[in-house]
Design a protein around this motif. Structure first.
Motif, PDB file in Angstrom:
ATOM      1  N   UNK A  73      90.145  46.862 102.590  1.00 55.55           N
ATOM      2  CA  UNK A  73      91.544  47.115 102.931  1.00 55.55           C
ATOM      3  C   UNK A  73      92.342  47.416 101.667  1.00 55.55           C
ATOM      4  N   UNK A  74      92.061  46.710 100.594  1.00 56.70           N
ATOM      5  CA  UNK A  74      92.747  46.994  99.330  1.00 56.70           C
ATOM      6  C   UNK A  74      92.455  48.407  98.865  1.00 56.70           C
ATOM      7  N   UNK A  75      91.191  48.792  98.905  1.00 58.05           N
ATOM      8  CA  UNK A  75      90.822  50.152  98.491  1.00 58.05           C
ATOM      9  C   UNK A  75      91.497  51.196  99.359  1.00 58.05           C
ATOM     10  N   UNK A  76      91.745  50.858 100.616  1.00 56.46           N
ATOM     11  CA  UNK A  76      92.401  51.774 101.538  1.00 56.46           C
ATOM     12  C   UNK A  76      93.929  51.742 101.390  1.00 56.46           C
ATOM     13  N   UNK A  77      94.425  50.827 100.579  1.00 53.78           N
ATOM     14  CA  UNK A  77      95.859  50.723 100.368  1.00 53.78           C
ATOM     15  C   UNK A  77      96.591  49.872 101.385  1.00 53.78           C
ATOM     16  N   UNK A  78      95.860  49.097 102.155  1.00 54.88           N
ATOM     17  CA  UNK A  78      96.473  48.263 103.185  1.00 54.88           C
ATOM     18  C   UNK A  78      96.543  46.819 102.691  1.00 54.88           C
ATOM     19  N   UNK A  79      97.542  46.560 101.871  1.00 53.32           N
ATOM     20  CA  UNK A  79      97.681  45.249 101.228  1.00 53.32           C
ATOM     21  C   UNK A  79      97.931  44.146 102.247  1.00 53.32           C
ATOM     22  N   UNK A  80      98.724  44.411 103.252  1.00 50.72           N
ATOM     23  CA  UNK A  80      99.027  43.396 104.263  1.00 50.72           C
ATOM     24  C   UNK A  80      97.781  42.899 104.977  1.00 50.72           C
ATOM     25  N   UNK A  81      96.927  43.825 105.361  1.00 55.43           N
ATOM     26  CA  UNK A  81      95.690  43.418 106.043  1.00 55.43           C
ATOM     27  C   UNK A  81      94.736  42.735 105.066  1.00 55.43           C
ATOM     28  N   UNK A  82      94.745  43.166 103.803  1.00 49.32           N
ATOM     29  CA  UNK A  82      93.911  42.516 102.796  1.00 49.32           C
ATOM     30  C   UNK A  82      94.332  41.060 102.635  1.00 49.32           C
ATOM     31  N   UNK A  83      95.620  40.826 102.559  1.00 50.91           N
ATOM     32  CA  UNK A  83      96.130  39.457 102.438  1.00 50.91           C
ATOM     33  C   UNK A  83      95.676  38.621 103.632  1.00 50.91           C
ATOM     34  N   UNK A  84      95.806  39.173 104.829  1.00 54.98           N
ATOM     35  CA  UNK A  84      95.401  38.434 106.033  1.00 54.98           C
ATOM     36  C   UNK A  84      93.914  38.087 105.989  1.00 54.98           C
ATOM     37  N   UNK A  85      93.088  39.008 105.516  1.00 55.03           N
ATOM     38  CA  UNK A  85      91.647  38.729 105.441  1.00 55.03           C
ATOM     39  C   UNK A  85      91.330  37.702 104.365  1.00 55.03           C
ATOM     40  N   UNK A  90      89.855  31.911 103.093  1.00 58.18           N
ATOM     41  CA  UNK A  90      90.183  30.538 102.674  1.00 58.18           C
ATOM     42  C   UNK A  90      90.185  29.573 103.857  1.00 58.18           C
ATOM     43  N   UNK A  91      90.536  30.041 105.031  1.00 52.17           N
ATOM     44  CA  UNK A  91      90.479  29.175 106.213  1.00 52.17           C
ATOM     45  C   UNK A  91      89.032  28.792 106.522  1.00 52.17           C
TER      46      UNK A  91
END
Length: 108
Positions: A73-85, A90-91
């Motif tokens: 997701x980071x490589x794709x530029x989708x920071x919000x989804x990267x954060x969620x993943x 961590x969960x």
């Protein structure tokens, strides 16, 4: 950017793998990881994301899969989804230092 909501295709990807006679001795999870890595290496991040979404849909408790998906997701530029993943990582694994570091960087 990679569109969200395409993980609904995950069951079809898994079914195609399972119905392919050449994959009967392989691990679906391992083969999907390989497919994602090959796609990412060739610059096809959208396909890598789609494949990793299939992995996490099929193996939802695999913290490594969530971490790989976060990176894609980071490589794709989708920071919000990267954060969620990374939060999902961590969960599942509170001791995952890479996810903790990445979250601290991304939330600055």
């Amino acid at each position: 950017a990679v569109r969200s909501g395409r993980s609904a295709e995950a069951p079809r990807i898994i079914d195609r793998f399972r119905s392919d006679p050449s994959s009967r001795f392989a691990s679906a999870q391992t083969e999907l990881y390989r497919a994602a890595a090959a796609s990412a290496s060739s610059g096809d991040v959208a396909t890598a994301v789609l494949v990793l979404e299939a992995v996490v849909a099929t193996f939802p408790d695999d913290s490594g899969a969530h971490g790989e998906l976060a990176e894609m997701y980071l490589r794709a530029g989708n920071v919000g989804r990267a954060i969620a993943e990374f939060e999902r990582v961590l969960a599942l694994d509170a001791n995952n230092s890479h996810a903790r570091i990445m979250l601290s960087r991304l939330k600055r």
